[in-house]
Design a protein around this motif. Sequence first.
Motif, PDB file in Angstrom:
ATOM      1  N   PRO A   3      15.513 -50.262  -0.814  1.00  0.00           N
ATOM      2  CA  PRO A   3      14.893 -49.320   0.125  1.00  0.00           C
ATOM      3  C   PRO A   3      14.960 -47.875  -0.384  1.00  0.00           C
ATOM      4  CG  PRO A   3      16.476 -50.762   1.245  1.00  0.00           C
ATOM      5  CD  PRO A   3      16.663 -50.955  -0.223  1.00  0.00           C
ATOM      6  N   VAL A   4      13.953 -47.090  -0.024  1.00  0.00           N
ATOM      7  CA  VAL A   4      14.019 -45.656  -0.283  1.00  0.00           C
ATOM      8  C   VAL A   4      15.018 -45.026   0.681  1.00  0.00           C
ATOM      9  CG1 VAL A   4      12.727 -43.486  -0.266  1.00  0.00           C
ATOM     10  CG2 VAL A   4      11.642 -45.577  -1.116  1.00  0.00           C
ATOM     11  N   LEU A   5      14.948 -45.430   1.939  1.00  0.00           N
ATOM     12  CA  LEU A   5      15.876 -44.930   2.954  1.00  0.00           C
ATOM     13  C   LEU A   5      16.454 -46.114   3.706  1.00  0.00           C
ATOM     14  CD1 LEU A   5      16.691 -42.028   4.222  1.00  0.00           C
ATOM     15  CD2 LEU A   5      15.344 -42.827   6.159  1.00  0.00           C
ATOM     16  N   SER A   6      17.761 -46.076   3.935  1.00  0.00           N
ATOM     17  CA  SER A   6      18.420 -47.173   4.636  1.00  0.00           C
ATOM     18  C   SER A   6      19.462 -46.605   5.589  1.00  0.00           C
ATOM     19  CB  SER A   6      19.084 -48.117   3.628  1.00  0.00           C
ATOM     20  OG  SER A   6      19.674 -49.219   4.277  1.00  0.00           O
ATOM     21  N   ALA A   7      19.330 -46.941   6.869  1.00  0.00           N
ATOM     22  CA  ALA A   7      20.318 -46.547   7.881  1.00  0.00           C
ATOM     23  C   ALA A   7      21.147 -47.773   8.236  1.00  0.00           C
ATOM     24  CB  ALA A   7      19.622 -45.999   9.117  1.00  0.00           C
ATOM     25  N   LYS A   8      22.451 -47.625   8.218  1.00  0.00           N
ATOM     26  CA  LYS A   8      23.361 -48.733   8.477  1.00  0.00           C
ATOM     27  C   LYS A   8      24.290 -48.383   9.639  1.00  0.00           C
ATOM     28  CE  LYS A   8      21.952 -51.117   4.841  1.00  0.00           C
ATOM     29  NZ  LYS A   8      21.073 -52.295   5.033  1.00  0.00           N
ATOM     30  N   LEU A  25      18.051 -49.575   9.880  1.00  0.00           N
ATOM     31  CA  LEU A  25      16.645 -49.436   9.485  1.00  0.00           C
ATOM     32  C   LEU A  25      16.561 -49.349   7.974  1.00  0.00           C
ATOM     33  CD1 LEU A  25      13.628 -48.870  10.164  1.00  0.00           C
ATOM     34  CD2 LEU A  25      14.219 -46.432  10.193  1.00  0.00           C
ATOM     35  N   ASP A  26      15.645 -50.137   7.398  1.00  0.00           N
ATOM     36  CA  ASP A  26      15.340 -50.045   5.973  1.00  0.00           C
ATOM     37  C   ASP A  26      13.875 -49.659   5.814  1.00  0.00           C
ATOM     38  OD1 ASP A  26      17.863 -50.731   5.018  1.00  0.00           O
ATOM     39  OD2 ASP A  26      17.414 -52.880   4.983  1.00  0.00           O
ATOM     40  N   VAL A  27      13.619 -48.698   4.925  1.00  0.00           N
ATOM     41  CA  VAL A  27      12.249 -48.276   4.619  1.00  0.00           C
ATOM     42  C   VAL A  27      12.017 -48.522   3.138  1.00  0.00           C
ATOM     43  CG1 VAL A  27      10.577 -46.400   4.680  1.00  0.00           C
ATOM     44  CG2 VAL A  27      12.383 -46.512   6.427  1.00  0.00           C
ATOM     45  N   ALA A  28      11.139 -49.459   2.844  1.00  0.00           N
ATOM     46  CA  ALA A  28      10.867 -49.842   1.459  1.00  0.00           C
ATOM     47  C   ALA A  28       9.922 -48.831   0.802  1.00  0.00           C
ATOM     48  CB  ALA A  28      10.240 -51.236   1.418  1.00  0.00           C
ATOM     49  N   PHE A  62      21.493 -44.060   3.462  1.00  0.00           N
ATOM     50  CA  PHE A  62      21.350 -44.066   2.007  1.00  0.00           C
ATOM     51  C   PHE A  62      19.944 -43.622   1.620  1.00  0.00           C
ATOM     52  CE2 PHE A  62      24.602 -47.132   3.070  1.00  0.00           C
ATOM     53  CZ  PHE A  62      25.593 -46.911   2.124  1.00  0.00           C
ATOM     54  N   LEU A  63      19.857 -42.769   0.611  1.00  0.00           N
ATOM     55  CA  LEU A  63      18.578 -42.370   0.021  1.00  0.00           C
ATOM     56  C   LEU A  63      18.552 -42.889  -1.407  1.00  0.00           C
ATOM     57  CD1 LEU A  63      15.924 -40.724   0.299  1.00  0.00           C
ATOM     58  CD2 LEU A  63      17.176 -38.764  -0.644  1.00  0.00           C
ATOM     59  N   SER A  64      17.685 -43.866  -1.645  1.00  0.00           N
ATOM     60  CA  SER A  64      17.599 -44.516  -2.957  1.00  0.00           C
ATOM     61  C   SER A  64      18.982 -44.942  -3.450  1.00  0.00           C
ATOM     62  CB  SER A  64      16.928 -43.587  -3.968  1.00  0.00           C
ATOM     63  OG  SER A  64      15.613 -43.276  -3.560  1.00  0.00           O
ATOM     64  N   GLY A  65      19.764 -45.493  -2.517  1.00  0.00           N
ATOM     65  CA  GLY A  65      21.066 -46.043  -2.864  1.00  0.00           C
ATOM     66  C   GLY A  65      22.221 -45.074  -2.781  1.00  0.00           C
ATOM     67  N   LEU A 154       4.948 -31.587   0.496  1.00  0.00           N
ATOM     68  CA  LEU A 154       4.559 -32.392  -0.670  1.00  0.00           C
ATOM     69  C   LEU A 154       4.829 -31.679  -1.988  1.00  0.00           C
ATOM     70  CD1 LEU A 154       1.142 -33.817   0.568  1.00  0.00           C
ATOM     71  CD2 LEU A 154       3.249 -35.120   0.222  1.00  0.00           C
ATOM     72  N   ALA A 155       4.879 -30.353  -1.947  1.00  0.00           N
ATOM     73  CA  ALA A 155       5.037 -29.588  -3.182  1.00  0.00           C
ATOM     74  C   ALA A 155       6.284 -29.984  -3.955  1.00  0.00           C
ATOM     75  CB  ALA A 155       5.071 -28.089  -2.868  1.00  0.00           C
ATOM     76  N   MET A 156       7.325 -30.389  -3.241  1.00  0.00           N
ATOM     77  CA  MET A 156       8.596 -30.735  -3.882  1.00  0.00           C
ATOM     78  C   MET A 156       8.607 -32.160  -4.451  1.00  0.00           C
ATOM     79  SD  MET A 156      10.476 -27.996  -3.538  1.00  0.00           S
ATOM     80  CE  MET A 156      12.231 -28.409  -3.535  1.00  0.00           C
ATOM     81  N   LYS A 157       7.501 -32.867  -4.309  1.00  0.00           N
ATOM     82  CA  LYS A 157       7.394 -34.258  -4.762  1.00  0.00           C
ATOM     83  C   LYS A 157       8.529 -35.108  -4.180  1.00  0.00           C
ATOM     84  CE  LYS A 157       4.824 -33.256  -8.982  1.00  0.00           C
ATOM     85  NZ  LYS A 157       4.713 -33.443 -10.447  1.00  0.00           N
ATOM     86  N   PRO A 158       8.589 -35.171  -2.842  1.00  0.00           N
ATOM     87  CA  PRO A 158       9.717 -35.856  -2.194  1.00  0.00           C
ATOM     88  C   PRO A 158       9.679 -37.367  -2.390  1.00  0.00           C
ATOM     89  CG  PRO A 158       8.047 -35.290  -0.578  1.00  0.00           C
ATOM     90  CD  PRO A 158       7.617 -34.658  -1.862  1.00  0.00           C
ATOM     91  N   ASP A 159      10.847 -37.978  -2.245  1.00  0.00           N
ATOM     92  CA  ASP A 159      10.945 -39.437  -2.282  1.00  0.00           C
ATOM     93  C   ASP A 159      10.334 -40.053  -1.024  1.00  0.00           C
ATOM     94  OD1 ASP A 159      12.412 -38.895  -4.527  1.00  0.00           O
ATOM     95  OD2 ASP A 159      14.333 -39.568  -3.728  1.00  0.00           O
TER      96      ASP A 159
END
Length: 243
Positions: A3-8, A25-28, A62-65, A154-159
Amino acid sequence: MAPVLSAKRVVKRFGDNVVLRGLDLDVAPHEVVVLLGASGSGKSTLLRCANLLERVDDGQIFLSGEDITDPRVNADRIRARIGVVFQHYNLFPHLSVLDNVTLALRKVKTWRPGPANERGMELLERIGLAAKAQEYPDRLSGGQQQRVAIARALAMKPDIMLFDEPTSALDPELTGEVLRTMRALAAERMTMIVVTHEMAFAREAATNVIFMENGVIVEQGEPQTFFSAPKEERTREFLRNML
């Protein structure tokens, strides 16, 4: 795929009020998650925790782990990887549209003005506002200002991009132009979490629709099933009131 973002088991309290109650919540990657629910259900608080504007009381995000709820984490470094668009545009009135879009690139990422402006103009072209680059925010409509806020994120090229009711302060006519920009991002496979009451957007752009109430996820699923055959009575009641 991780997941890019994962709430546990995330818990968030404000005094005696428990707003998030052990939420998972997991966001792929490339997923567009739409959060639905009445005011006070915990949707916006979840986004604020994900962006470290609020600290969780229990659980992990978690953000990208990477555990971004670790108190030792550099919050500014994490926020640079997460784009956020709020209800209100929060543009700097004394800066031009282009300078609003490029400010974080110049100040946080220390880009030189030339490359930063090139990136900014590319984004303004993408959202159809290149001609407004040298205007000031008060010369733009609300919908245009919100699109500039999207370009700035978007300018920061976010994950991942987080949208917290981005059209709720807009007139219906201006809502459409913001939603078109968001649909384009979804089509480009940007990873997104969107808090909204725009049911048409949820139907058309989401890959996963989630209904929240009292700080928990009541039901979730892909849009066609979620809207046509919800399993939970509380979800059906909410949709009857919204559709």
